[in-house]
Design an enzyme around this catalytic site. Structure first.
Site, PDB file in Angstrom:
ATOM      1  CG  ASP A  33      -6.502  -3.029  -0.320  1.00 28.56           C
ATOM      2  OD1 ASP A  33      -6.674  -1.945   0.272  1.00 28.56           O
ATOM      3  OD2 ASP A  33      -5.897  -3.105  -1.400  1.00 28.56           O
ATOM      4  CD  GLN A  96       4.174  -1.281  -8.277  1.00 25.70           C
ATOM      5  OE1 GLN A  96       4.725  -1.116  -9.363  1.00 25.70           O
ATOM      6  NE2 GLN A  96       4.629  -2.135  -7.384  1.00 25.70           N
ATOM      7  CG  HIS A 102       0.457  -5.169  -4.277  1.00 25.09           C
ATOM      8  ND1 HIS A 102       1.484  -4.277  -4.435  1.00 25.09           N
ATOM      9  CD2 HIS A 102      -0.664  -4.521  -4.705  1.00 25.09           C
ATOM     10  CE1 HIS A 102       1.017  -3.138  -4.931  1.00 25.09           C
ATOM     11  NE2 HIS A 102      -0.276  -3.262  -5.110  1.00 25.09           N
ATOM     12  CG  PHE A 103      -0.619 -11.389  -7.268  1.00 19.05           C
ATOM     13  CD1 PHE A 103      -0.663 -11.541  -8.643  1.00 19.05           C
ATOM     14  CD2 PHE A 103       0.529 -11.771  -6.598  1.00 19.05           C
ATOM     15  CE1 PHE A 103       0.422 -12.069  -9.336  1.00 19.05           C
ATOM     16  CE2 PHE A 103       1.611 -12.305  -7.282  1.00 19.05           C
ATOM     17  CZ  PHE A 103       1.562 -12.438  -8.656  1.00 19.05           C
ATOM     18  CG  HIS A 104      -5.086  -5.341  -5.969  1.00 16.93           C
ATOM     19  ND1 HIS A 104      -5.506  -4.457  -5.003  1.00 16.93           N
ATOM     20  CD2 HIS A 104      -4.003  -4.767  -6.545  1.00 16.93           C
ATOM     21  CE1 HIS A 104      -4.709  -3.389  -5.000  1.00 16.93           C
ATOM     22  NE2 HIS A 104      -3.788  -3.559  -5.924  1.00 16.93           N
TER      23      HIS A 104
HETATM   24  P1  AMP Z   1      -1.613  -0.566  -5.839  1.00 22.99           P
HETATM   25  O1  AMP Z   1      -2.329   0.665  -6.284  1.00 22.99           O
HETATM   26  O2  AMP Z   1      -1.795  -1.733  -6.767  1.00 22.99           O
HETATM   27  O3  AMP Z   1      -0.165  -0.309  -5.476  1.00 22.99           O
HETATM   28  O4  AMP Z   1      -2.373  -1.018  -4.514  1.00 22.99           O
HETATM   29  C1  AMP Z   1      -1.914  -0.745  -3.232  1.00 22.99           C
HETATM   30  C2  AMP Z   1      -2.994  -1.213  -2.285  1.00 22.99           C
HETATM   31  O5  AMP Z   1      -2.411  -1.318  -0.995  1.00 22.99           O
HETATM   32  C3  AMP Z   1      -4.181  -0.268  -2.168  1.00 22.99           C
HETATM   33  O6  AMP Z   1      -5.364  -0.960  -2.543  1.00 22.99           O
HETATM   34  C4  AMP Z   1      -4.187   0.119  -0.697  1.00 22.99           C
HETATM   35  O7  AMP Z   1      -5.482   0.212  -0.158  1.00 22.99           O
HETATM   36  C5  AMP Z   1      -3.405  -1.017  -0.056  1.00 22.99           C
HETATM   37  N1  AMP Z   1      -2.721  -0.693   1.169  1.00 22.99           N
HETATM   38  C6  AMP Z   1      -1.878   0.351   1.395  1.00 22.99           C
HETATM   39  N2  AMP Z   1      -1.412   0.319   2.657  1.00 22.99           N
HETATM   40  C7  AMP Z   1      -1.975  -0.776   3.246  1.00 22.99           C
HETATM   41  C8  AMP Z   1      -1.904  -1.348   4.548  1.00 22.99           C
HETATM   42  N3  AMP Z   1      -1.142  -0.812   5.523  1.00 22.99           N
HETATM   43  N4  AMP Z   1      -2.603  -2.467   4.797  1.00 22.99           N
HETATM   44  C9  AMP Z   1      -3.370  -3.020   3.836  1.00 22.99           C
HETATM   45  N5  AMP Z   1      -3.486  -2.532   2.590  1.00 22.99           N
HETATM   46  C10 AMP Z   1      -2.802  -1.419   2.294  1.00 22.99           C
END
Ligand code: AMP
Ligand code: ZN
Length: 140
Positions: A33, A96, A102-104
């Protein structure tokens, strides 16, 4: 492969924008991330574009989710922790921001200050049974 040309994670899956990839498999990839909550915070995504978990075919979900145990195991060794959260957000109200499933996987350690306000409520009399009946109708 189904891709959305406007989706940043589809572009990452296609190699069109850079990411720090940690796992590369036919149906899924995992990468760091870019805004980590902790060192080693990774995202596991299906290669195909699905906006939300409930839109994924169960077999695809199963094959992607099957990567979580070994990824979770590696994450603990890489981050030097013995705890982690798997977090998966669906919909803006759930946090989101990127509309590609996506899975964190977030390494955790005591006192790291991460966490939820977990404001647990309780059910009024009869409400739990009503909800269970509604689930039964929809899941039959
Ligand atoms: P969510 O809030 O669950 O949609 O999480 C989206 C995640 O994507 C966030 O933690 C961002 O930091 C991450 N993210 C967004 N763009 C990128 C990228 N280009 N590369 C890696 N992580 C990203
Ligand atoms: Zn996508």
């Amino acid at each position: 492969m189904a891709a959305d040309p406007n989706c940043i994670f589809c572009k990452i899956a296609a190699g069109d924008i850079p990411s720090t990839t940690v796992l590369d498999s036919p149906l899924a990839i995992a990468f760091l991330d870019v805004g980590p909550l902790a060192d080693g915070h990774v995202l596991l995504i299906p290669r195909d574009h699905y906006e939300r978990l409930d839109q994924m075919p169960a077999d695809v979900f199963g094959q992607v989710a099957a990567l979580l145990p070994k990824l979770g195991s590696a994450l603990q060794r890489v981050a030097g922790v013995d705890a982690y959260n798997v977090l998966q957000n669906n919909g803006a109200a759930a946090g989101q921001e990127v509309g590609h499933v996506h899975f964190h996987l977030i390494p955790r350690c005591p006192g790291d200050g991460l966490g939820y306000r977990w404001n647990a409520k309780s059910y009024a009399a009869g409400r739990a049974d009503e909800l269970a009946a509604r689930f039964s109708e929809l899941l039959d």
